[in-house]
Design a protein around this motif. Structure first.
Motif, PDB file in Angstrom:
ATOM      1  N   GLU A  98      41.525  29.326  44.223  1.00 40.18           N
ATOM      2  CA  GLU A  98      41.864  30.751  44.295  1.00 40.18           C
ATOM      3  C   GLU A  98      43.112  30.988  45.138  1.00 40.18           C
ATOM      4  OE1 GLU A  98      40.046  34.834  46.161  1.00 40.18           O
ATOM      5  OE2 GLU A  98      38.678  33.584  44.954  1.00 40.18           O
ATOM      6  N   SER A 118      42.155  39.226  45.398  1.00 40.59           N
ATOM      7  CA  SER A 118      40.999  38.444  44.955  1.00 40.59           C
ATOM      8  C   SER A 118      40.607  38.805  43.525  1.00 40.59           C
ATOM      9  CB  SER A 118      39.822  38.670  45.902  1.00 40.59           C
ATOM     10  OG  SER A 118      38.696  37.925  45.501  1.00 40.59           O
ATOM     11  N   GLY A 122      40.825  36.256  40.377  1.00 39.01           N
ATOM     12  CA  GLY A 122      39.621  35.985  39.592  1.00 39.01           C
ATOM     13  C   GLY A 122      39.826  36.272  38.118  1.00 39.01           C
ATOM     14  N   ALA A 126      39.573  33.583  35.044  1.00 40.80           N
ATOM     15  CA  ALA A 126      38.710  33.824  33.881  1.00 40.80           C
ATOM     16  C   ALA A 126      39.521  33.724  32.591  1.00 40.80           C
ATOM     17  CB  ALA A 126      38.068  35.204  33.992  1.00 40.80           C
ATOM     18  N   GLN A 129      39.646  30.257  31.528  1.00 40.57           N
ATOM     19  CA  GLN A 129      38.309  29.666  31.445  1.00 40.57           C
ATOM     20  C   GLN A 129      37.950  28.825  32.672  1.00 40.57           C
ATOM     21  OE1 GLN A 129      37.644  27.770  27.621  1.00 40.57           O
ATOM     22  NE2 GLN A 129      38.974  29.233  26.578  1.00 40.57           N
ATOM     23  N   ALA A 131      36.543  30.610  35.495  1.00 40.14           N
ATOM     24  CA  ALA A 131      35.754  31.512  36.329  1.00 40.14           C
ATOM     25  C   ALA A 131      34.718  30.705  37.123  1.00 40.14           C
ATOM     26  CB  ALA A 131      35.056  32.556  35.459  1.00 40.14           C
ATOM     27  N   GLY A 132      34.592  30.994  38.420  1.00 37.06           N
ATOM     28  CA  GLY A 132      33.654  30.273  39.265  1.00 37.06           C
ATOM     29  C   GLY A 132      34.224  29.038  39.935  1.00 37.06           C
ATOM     30  N   TYR A 133      35.504  28.721  39.650  1.00 35.73           N
ATOM     31  CA  TYR A 133      36.130  27.530  40.241  1.00 35.73           C
ATOM     32  C   TYR A 133      36.974  27.862  41.468  1.00 35.73           C
ATOM     33  CZ  TYR A 133      34.935  24.492  36.292  1.00 35.73           C
ATOM     34  OH  TYR A 133      34.274  23.738  35.352  1.00 35.73           O
ATOM     35  N   GLY A 134      36.956  29.119  41.915  1.00 36.62           N
ATOM     36  CA  GLY A 134      37.889  29.570  42.948  1.00 36.62           C
ATOM     37  C   GLY A 134      37.852  28.789  44.242  1.00 36.62           C
ATOM     38  N   ARG A 135      36.698  28.309  44.664  1.00 34.26           N
ATOM     39  CA  ARG A 135      36.603  27.632  45.955  1.00 34.26           C
ATOM     40  C   ARG A 135      36.638  26.107  45.858  1.00 34.26           C
ATOM     41  NH1 ARG A 135      39.137  30.839  48.495  1.00 34.26           N
ATOM     42  NH2 ARG A 135      38.389  32.987  48.364  1.00 34.26           N
ATOM     43  N   ARG A 136      36.932  25.612  44.706  1.00 35.08           N
ATOM     44  CA  ARG A 136      37.065  24.149  44.579  1.00 35.08           C
ATOM     45  C   ARG A 136      38.436  23.693  45.093  1.00 35.08           C
ATOM     46  NH1 ARG A 136      34.129  21.692  39.211  1.00 35.08           N
ATOM     47  NH2 ARG A 136      32.265  23.012  39.263  1.00 35.08           N
ATOM     48  N   GLN A 145      42.051  20.782  34.070  1.00 36.40           N
ATOM     49  CA  GLN A 145      41.713  21.918  34.915  1.00 36.40           C
ATOM     50  C   GLN A 145      42.871  22.265  35.851  1.00 36.40           C
ATOM     51  OE1 GLN A 145      38.121  20.240  36.541  1.00 36.40           O
ATOM     52  NE2 GLN A 145      36.800  21.380  35.143  1.00 36.40           N
TER      53      GLN A 145
END
Length: 380
Positions: A98, A118, A122, A126, A129, A131-136, A145
Protein backbone atom coordinates in the motif's frame (compact mmCIF):
# COMPACT_ATOMS: atom_id res chain seq x y z
CA UNK A 1 -19.09 19.71 -38.32
CA UNK A 2 -17.65 18.22 -35.15
CA UNK A 3 -14.05 19.24 -34.52
CA UNK A 4 -11.46 16.48 -34.41
CA UNK A 5 -10.43 15.58 -30.84
CA UNK A 6 -7.12 16.94 -29.60
CA UNK A 7 -4.50 14.17 -29.71
CA UNK A 8 -3.40 12.82 -26.37
CA UNK A 9 0.19 12.75 -27.64
CA UNK A 10 1.72 14.61 -30.56
CA UNK A 11 5.26 14.72 -31.93
CA UNK A 12 6.07 17.57 -34.30
CA UNK A 13 9.37 17.14 -36.10
CA UNK A 14 11.01 15.61 -33.04
CA UNK A 15 14.75 14.86 -33.17
CA UNK A 16 16.89 13.71 -30.26
CA UNK A 17 20.68 13.70 -30.38
CA UNK A 18 23.23 12.42 -27.91
CA UNK A 19 26.40 14.12 -29.04
CA UNK A 20 27.15 12.89 -32.56
CA UNK A 21 24.54 10.11 -32.30
CA UNK A 22 20.99 10.78 -33.54
CA UNK A 23 18.62 8.52 -31.61
CA UNK A 24 15.38 9.92 -33.07
CA UNK A 25 15.18 11.75 -36.38
CA UNK A 26 12.36 14.06 -37.51
CA UNK A 27 9.44 12.06 -36.07
CA UNK A 28 5.88 13.30 -36.61
CA UNK A 29 3.25 11.35 -34.72
CA UNK A 30 -0.32 11.91 -33.56
CA UNK A 31 -2.03 9.56 -31.08
CA UNK A 32 -5.77 10.02 -30.42
CA UNK A 33 -7.40 9.77 -26.98
CA UNK A 34 -7.95 6.36 -25.39
CA UNK A 35 -5.69 4.46 -27.82
CA UNK A 36 -3.47 1.51 -26.96
CA UNK A 37 -0.33 2.05 -29.05
CA UNK A 38 2.78 -0.12 -29.22
CA UNK A 39 6.16 1.31 -30.25
CA UNK A 40 7.85 -1.71 -31.79
CA UNK A 41 11.34 -2.07 -33.16
CA UNK A 42 14.80 -3.56 -32.68
CA UNK A 43 17.23 -2.37 -30.03
CA UNK A 44 18.53 1.11 -30.79
CA UNK A 45 15.62 2.09 -33.05
CA UNK A 46 14.58 5.05 -30.85
CA UNK A 47 11.40 3.68 -29.29
CA UNK A 48 12.51 4.03 -25.66
CA UNK A 49 13.88 7.51 -26.34
CA UNK A 50 10.45 8.52 -27.68
CA UNK A 51 8.80 7.11 -24.54
CA UNK A 52 11.21 9.00 -22.30
CA UNK A 53 10.53 12.24 -24.15
CA UNK A 54 6.79 11.78 -23.55
CA UNK A 55 7.50 11.15 -19.86
CA UNK A 56 9.84 14.14 -19.55
CA UNK A 57 12.96 12.13 -18.73
CA UNK A 58 14.51 13.43 -21.96
CA UNK A 59 14.00 16.69 -23.87
CA UNK A 60 13.96 16.81 -27.69
CA UNK A 61 16.93 18.43 -29.44
CA UNK A 62 14.51 19.74 -32.06
CA UNK A 63 10.73 19.80 -32.45
CA UNK A 64 7.89 19.64 -29.95
CA UNK A 65 6.22 17.01 -27.78
CA UNK A 66 2.62 17.90 -26.89
CA UNK A 67 0.29 16.17 -24.43
CA UNK A 68 -3.39 17.02 -24.88
CA UNK A 69 -2.40 20.04 -26.93
CA UNK A 70 0.07 21.47 -24.40
CA UNK A 71 3.74 21.89 -25.34
CA UNK A 72 5.76 19.98 -22.75
CA UNK A 73 9.06 21.83 -23.36
CA UNK A 74 10.86 22.20 -20.03
CA UNK A 75 8.05 20.52 -18.07
CA UNK A 76 9.53 18.02 -15.57
CA UNK A 77 8.12 14.49 -15.29
CA UNK A 78 6.22 15.14 -12.07
CA UNK A 79 4.35 18.04 -13.69
CA UNK A 80 3.13 16.00 -16.66
CA UNK A 81 -0.24 14.15 -16.79
CA UNK A 82 1.56 10.85 -17.36
CA UNK A 83 2.88 7.97 -15.31
CA UNK A 84 5.32 5.25 -16.24
CA UNK A 85 5.72 1.55 -15.48
CA UNK A 86 9.38 0.64 -15.78
CA UNK A 87 10.82 -2.66 -16.94
CA UNK A 88 12.39 -3.29 -13.52
CA UNK A 89 9.27 -1.95 -11.67
CA UNK A 90 11.43 0.24 -9.33
CA UNK A 91 9.41 -0.68 -6.24
CA UNK A 92 10.62 0.38 -2.78
CA UNK A 93 11.66 -2.81 -0.93
CA UNK A 94 11.42 -1.16 2.53
CA UNK A 95 7.75 -0.17 1.99
CA UNK A 96 4.76 -2.47 1.98
CA UNK A 97 2.42 -2.77 -1.01
CA UNK A 98 0.00 0.00 0.00
CA UNK A 99 2.80 2.44 0.82
CA UNK A 100 4.41 1.74 -2.55
CA UNK A 101 1.14 2.45 -4.33
CA UNK A 102 0.35 5.58 -2.32
CA UNK A 103 3.86 7.07 -2.47
CA UNK A 104 2.99 9.47 -5.28
CA UNK A 105 -0.21 10.57 -3.57
CA UNK A 106 1.75 11.53 -0.47
CA UNK A 107 3.91 13.89 -2.54
CA UNK A 108 0.97 15.87 -3.89
CA UNK A 109 0.39 19.47 -2.85
CA UNK A 110 -1.94 20.48 -1.36
CA UNK A 111 -1.75 17.39 0.80
CA UNK A 112 -4.44 14.75 0.62
CA UNK A 113 -5.99 13.36 3.78
CA UNK A 114 -4.75 10.01 5.07
CA UNK A 115 -8.22 8.60 4.52
CA UNK A 116 -8.35 9.65 0.88
CA UNK A 117 -4.85 8.30 0.23
CA UNK A 118 -5.74 4.93 1.75
CA UNK A 119 -9.02 4.79 -0.18
CA UNK A 120 -7.42 5.59 -3.53
CA UNK A 121 -4.57 3.13 -2.94
CA UNK A 122 -7.07 0.43 -2.07
CA UNK A 123 -9.12 1.21 -5.19
CA UNK A 124 -5.97 0.99 -7.35
CA UNK A 125 -5.02 -2.37 -5.85
CA UNK A 126 -8.54 -3.70 -6.42
CA UNK A 127 -8.28 -2.51 -10.03
CA UNK A 128 -5.29 -4.81 -10.58
CA UNK A 129 -6.82 -7.67 -8.58
CA UNK A 130 -4.64 -7.23 -5.47
CA UNK A 131 -7.31 -6.26 -2.96
CA UNK A 132 -6.19 -7.37 0.52
CA UNK A 133 -2.47 -7.31 -0.35
CA UNK A 134 -1.82 -3.82 1.05
CA UNK A 135 0.26 -4.86 4.06
CA UNK A 136 2.41 -7.44 2.34
CA UNK A 137 6.10 -6.79 1.76
CA UNK A 138 7.40 -6.56 -1.79
CA UNK A 139 9.67 -9.60 -1.36
CA UNK A 140 6.62 -11.69 -0.44
CA UNK A 141 5.09 -11.19 -3.90
CA UNK A 142 5.60 -13.12 -7.12
CA UNK A 143 6.93 -11.40 -10.23
CA UNK A 144 3.44 -11.03 -11.65
CA UNK A 145 2.13 -9.53 -8.41
CA UNK A 146 5.03 -7.06 -8.28
CA UNK A 147 4.20 -6.04 -11.84
CA UNK A 148 0.62 -5.34 -10.75
CA UNK A 149 1.82 -3.23 -7.81
CA UNK A 150 3.89 -1.14 -10.20
CA UNK A 151 0.85 -0.78 -12.43
CA UNK A 152 -1.37 0.26 -9.49
CA UNK A 153 1.21 2.83 -8.40
CA UNK A 154 1.21 4.32 -11.91
CA UNK A 155 -2.60 4.42 -12.12
CA UNK A 156 -3.38 5.77 -8.66
CA UNK A 157 -2.66 9.35 -9.76
CA UNK A 158 -5.20 9.03 -12.58
CA UNK A 159 -2.84 9.94 -15.44
CA UNK A 160 -4.03 10.99 -18.90
CA UNK A 161 -1.38 8.72 -20.44
CA UNK A 162 0.23 5.55 -19.10
CA UNK A 163 3.71 4.69 -20.41
CA UNK A 164 4.81 1.05 -20.33
CA UNK A 165 8.52 0.35 -20.83
CA UNK A 166 8.66 -3.39 -21.61
CA UNK A 167 6.83 -4.14 -18.32
CA UNK A 168 6.31 -7.85 -19.07
CA UNK A 169 9.86 -8.72 -20.08
CA UNK A 170 10.74 -10.40 -16.76
CA UNK A 171 7.66 -12.65 -16.66
CA UNK A 172 7.43 -16.24 -17.87
CA UNK A 173 5.46 -16.93 -21.04
CA UNK A 174 2.20 -18.08 -19.43
CA UNK A 175 2.10 -15.22 -16.93
CA UNK A 176 3.06 -12.75 -19.64
CA UNK A 177 0.12 -13.90 -21.76
CA UNK A 178 -2.25 -13.50 -18.81
CA UNK A 179 -0.93 -10.00 -18.09
CA UNK A 180 -1.32 -9.01 -21.74
CA UNK A 181 -5.03 -9.80 -21.50
CA UNK A 182 -5.37 -7.98 -18.17
CA UNK A 183 -3.64 -4.86 -19.52
CA UNK A 184 -5.95 -4.85 -22.53
CA UNK A 185 -9.03 -5.11 -20.33
CA UNK A 186 -7.74 -2.47 -17.93
CA UNK A 187 -7.05 0.00 -20.73
CA UNK A 188 -10.56 -0.42 -22.10
CA UNK A 189 -12.13 -0.01 -18.67
CA UNK A 190 -10.14 3.13 -17.83
CA UNK A 191 -10.40 4.68 -21.28
CA UNK A 192 -6.96 6.31 -21.11
CA UNK A 193 -4.11 6.16 -23.58
CA UNK A 194 -1.52 3.41 -23.09
CA UNK A 195 1.83 3.62 -24.88
CA UNK A 196 3.80 0.38 -24.78
CA UNK A 197 7.46 0.04 -25.77
CA UNK A 198 8.50 -3.47 -26.78
CA UNK A 199 10.76 -5.40 -29.13
CA UNK A 200 8.46 -8.43 -28.82
CA UNK A 201 6.36 -8.60 -32.00
CA UNK A 202 3.80 -11.00 -30.50
CA UNK A 203 3.27 -8.68 -27.53
CA UNK A 204 2.76 -5.65 -29.77
CA UNK A 205 0.36 -7.41 -32.12
CA UNK A 206 -1.71 -9.06 -29.39
CA UNK A 207 -2.15 -6.09 -27.06
CA UNK A 208 -2.40 -2.87 -29.05
CA UNK A 209 -4.97 -1.12 -31.20
CA UNK A 210 -2.19 0.38 -33.31
CA UNK A 211 1.44 -0.61 -33.86
CA UNK A 212 4.12 1.95 -34.67
CA UNK A 213 7.11 0.14 -36.21
CA UNK A 214 10.38 2.03 -35.79
CA UNK A 215 13.83 1.55 -37.28
CA UNK A 216 16.99 3.68 -37.18
CA UNK A 217 15.36 6.53 -35.31
CA UNK A 218 12.32 6.92 -37.54
CA UNK A 219 8.81 5.60 -38.08
CA UNK A 220 8.57 2.99 -40.82
CA UNK A 221 4.86 2.13 -40.59
CA UNK A 222 1.83 2.70 -38.40
CA UNK A 223 -1.32 0.62 -38.62
CA UNK A 224 -3.55 -1.93 -36.95
CA UNK A 225 -1.87 -5.21 -35.99
CA UNK A 226 -3.58 -6.87 -38.97
CA UNK A 227 -2.33 -4.20 -41.39
CA UNK A 228 1.22 -4.41 -40.06
CA UNK A 229 1.29 -8.20 -40.35
CA UNK A 230 -0.56 -8.71 -43.64
CA UNK A 231 0.33 -5.47 -45.46
CA UNK A 232 3.89 -4.54 -44.43
CA UNK A 233 5.09 -1.26 -45.89
CA UNK A 234 8.54 -2.53 -46.81
CA UNK A 235 10.94 -5.43 -46.54
CA UNK A 236 12.11 -4.41 -43.07
CA UNK A 237 8.58 -4.61 -41.62
CA UNK A 238 7.84 -7.88 -43.41
CA UNK A 239 11.00 -9.45 -42.04
CA UNK A 240 10.86 -7.97 -38.53
CA UNK A 241 7.19 -8.47 -37.65
CA UNK A 242 6.34 -12.13 -37.21
CA UNK A 243 7.85 -15.05 -39.06
CA UNK A 244 8.23 -15.00 -42.82
CA UNK A 245 10.02 -16.76 -45.65
CA UNK A 246 12.09 -14.49 -47.88
CA UNK A 247 12.68 -15.71 -51.42
CA UNK A 248 14.81 -13.99 -54.05
CA UNK A 249 13.73 -13.78 -57.68
CA UNK A 250 13.24 -11.60 -60.74
CA UNK A 251 10.10 -10.19 -62.29
CA UNK A 252 9.24 -12.28 -65.35
CA UNK A 253 6.03 -10.50 -66.35
CA UNK A 254 2.62 -9.46 -65.19
CA UNK A 255 -0.80 -11.10 -65.05
CA UNK A 256 -3.54 -8.64 -64.14
CA UNK A 257 -2.75 -7.15 -60.74
CA UNK A 258 -0.10 -9.76 -59.96
CA UNK A 259 3.56 -9.97 -60.91
CA UNK A 260 5.03 -13.23 -62.17
CA UNK A 261 8.31 -13.83 -60.32
CA UNK A 262 10.87 -16.40 -61.40
CA UNK A 263 12.67 -17.98 -58.45
CA UNK A 264 16.19 -19.37 -58.30
CA UNK A 265 14.99 -22.96 -58.97
CA UNK A 266 13.25 -21.85 -62.18
CA UNK A 267 9.71 -22.02 -60.81
CA UNK A 268 7.39 -19.04 -61.26
CA UNK A 269 4.94 -17.73 -58.66
CA UNK A 270 2.41 -14.90 -58.70
CA UNK A 271 2.91 -12.12 -56.16
CA UNK A 272 1.38 -8.83 -55.18
CA UNK A 273 3.68 -5.82 -55.41
CA UNK A 274 3.97 -2.98 -52.92
CA UNK A 275 4.75 -0.70 -55.89
CA UNK A 276 5.23 -0.92 -59.63
CA UNK A 277 7.96 -3.38 -60.60
CA UNK A 278 9.81 -3.54 -63.92
CA UNK A 279 10.35 -6.69 -65.95
CA UNK A 280 13.65 -8.31 -64.98
CA UNK A 281 13.88 -6.38 -61.71
CA UNK A 282 15.33 -8.21 -58.71
CA UNK A 283 12.78 -8.65 -55.93
CA UNK A 284 12.37 -10.28 -52.53
CA UNK A 285 9.21 -12.26 -51.87
CA UNK A 286 7.73 -12.35 -48.35
CA UNK A 287 5.64 -15.44 -47.69
CA UNK A 288 4.17 -16.10 -44.25
CA UNK A 289 4.53 -19.71 -42.97
CA UNK A 290 0.77 -20.15 -42.48
CA UNK A 291 0.21 -19.29 -46.17
CA UNK A 292 2.10 -22.39 -47.35
CA UNK A 293 0.02 -25.42 -48.32
CA UNK A 294 1.72 -28.82 -48.17
CA UNK A 295 0.67 -31.80 -50.26
CA UNK A 296 2.00 -35.00 -51.80
CA UNK A 297 4.33 -34.30 -54.77
CA UNK A 298 3.13 -34.88 -58.32
CA UNK A 299 1.29 -31.70 -59.21
CA UNK A 300 4.33 -29.65 -60.28
CA UNK A 301 5.37 -26.35 -58.67
CA UNK A 302 7.85 -26.11 -55.82
CA UNK A 303 8.89 -29.35 -54.17
CA UNK A 304 11.12 -29.99 -51.19
CA UNK A 305 11.97 -32.39 -48.39
CA UNK A 306 10.80 -32.13 -44.79
CA UNK A 307 13.89 -31.58 -42.67
CA UNK A 308 12.27 -30.95 -39.26
CA UNK A 309 8.82 -31.06 -37.74
CA UNK A 310 8.11 -29.14 -34.54
CA UNK A 311 4.94 -29.99 -32.64
CA UNK A 312 3.42 -26.90 -30.96
CA UNK A 313 0.07 -28.26 -29.82
CA UNK A 314 -2.56 -26.64 -32.03
CA UNK A 315 -0.10 -26.27 -34.93
CA UNK A 316 2.97 -27.98 -36.30
CA UNK A 317 5.88 -26.20 -37.94
CA UNK A 318 7.76 -27.80 -40.79
CA UNK A 319 11.24 -26.82 -41.97
CA UNK A 320 11.38 -27.82 -45.65
CA UNK A 321 14.57 -27.92 -47.69
CA UNK A 322 14.00 -26.75 -51.26
CA UNK A 323 16.82 -27.16 -53.81
CA UNK A 324 18.26 -23.84 -55.08
CA UNK A 325 15.96 -21.86 -52.74
CA UNK A 326 16.86 -22.91 -49.21
CA UNK A 327 14.80 -23.76 -46.15
CA UNK A 328 11.15 -22.70 -45.99
CA UNK A 329 9.08 -22.63 -42.82
CA UNK A 330 5.48 -23.86 -43.05
CA UNK A 331 2.82 -23.85 -40.33
CA UNK A 332 -0.02 -26.35 -40.43
CA UNK A 333 -3.07 -26.47 -38.13
CA UNK A 334 -3.48 -29.71 -36.23
CA UNK A 335 -6.93 -31.12 -35.66
CA UNK A 336 -7.58 -33.06 -32.48
CA UNK A 337 -6.40 -36.65 -32.83
CA UNK A 338 -5.03 -36.12 -36.33
CA UNK A 339 -1.93 -38.06 -37.30
CA UNK A 340 0.79 -35.84 -38.74
CA UNK A 341 0.81 -36.15 -42.52
CA UNK A 342 4.49 -35.56 -43.14
CA UNK A 343 7.55 -36.98 -41.42
CA UNK A 344 11.16 -35.73 -41.61
CA UNK A 345 12.71 -37.04 -44.81
CA UNK A 346 9.43 -37.11 -46.77
CA UNK A 347 9.10 -35.17 -50.05
CA UNK A 348 6.34 -32.51 -50.19
CA UNK A 349 4.84 -30.16 -52.74
CA UNK A 350 4.44 -26.55 -51.64
CA UNK A 351 1.57 -24.33 -52.71
CA UNK A 352 0.45 -20.89 -51.59
CA UNK A 353 -2.79 -19.26 -50.53
CA UNK A 354 -4.03 -16.90 -53.28
CA UNK A 355 -2.43 -13.46 -53.07
CA UNK A 356 -0.18 -14.49 -50.18
CA UNK A 357 3.27 -13.83 -51.76
CA UNK A 358 4.23 -10.15 -51.45
CA UNK A 359 7.02 -8.73 -53.63
CA UNK A 360 9.40 -5.94 -52.61
CA UNK A 361 11.92 -4.30 -54.90
CA UNK A 362 15.53 -5.26 -54.28
CA UNK A 363 17.27 -8.14 -52.61
CA UNK A 364 17.31 -8.61 -48.86
CA UNK A 365 20.42 -7.30 -47.09
CA UNK A 366 21.57 -6.96 -43.49
CA UNK A 367 20.26 -3.42 -43.12
CA UNK A 368 17.05 -2.59 -44.98
CA UNK A 369 16.89 1.13 -45.65
CA UNK A 370 14.45 3.10 -43.55
CA UNK A 371 11.44 4.38 -45.42
CA UNK A 372 10.83 7.96 -44.36
CA UNK A 373 7.29 8.63 -43.17
CA UNK A 374 6.03 12.09 -42.32
CA UNK A 375 2.87 13.49 -40.74
CA UNK A 376 1.81 10.14 -39.32
CA UNK A 377 -1.61 10.16 -37.67
CA UNK A 378 -3.46 7.33 -36.02
CA UNK A 379 -7.15 7.41 -36.81
CA UNK A 380 -9.31 5.75 -34.19
Amino acid sequence: MTAAPVPDIEFRGVTKRYGAVTAVSGVDLSIPPAAFVALLGPSGCGKTTCLRMIGGFEQPSEGKVLIRGQDMAGTPPYRRPVNMVFQQYALFPHLDVEDNVSYGLRQQRPRLSAREISQRAGDALAMVQLAGYGRRKIHELSGGQQQRVALARALVNKPAVLLLDEPLAALDKKLRTNMQIELQNLQRELGITFVLVTHDQEEALSMSDFVCVMNRGGIVQIGTPSDIYHEPADLFVADFVGKTNLLSGNVAGRSGDLFEVKLADGSVISARGRKELASGEAVSISLRPEALRLSTPGQGGITGTVRNRIFLGSVAEYAIEVPAIGTLLATADQQFGQVDLFEPGEPVAIGFAPGAPLAFAGARDNGPKQRETKNVEIVS
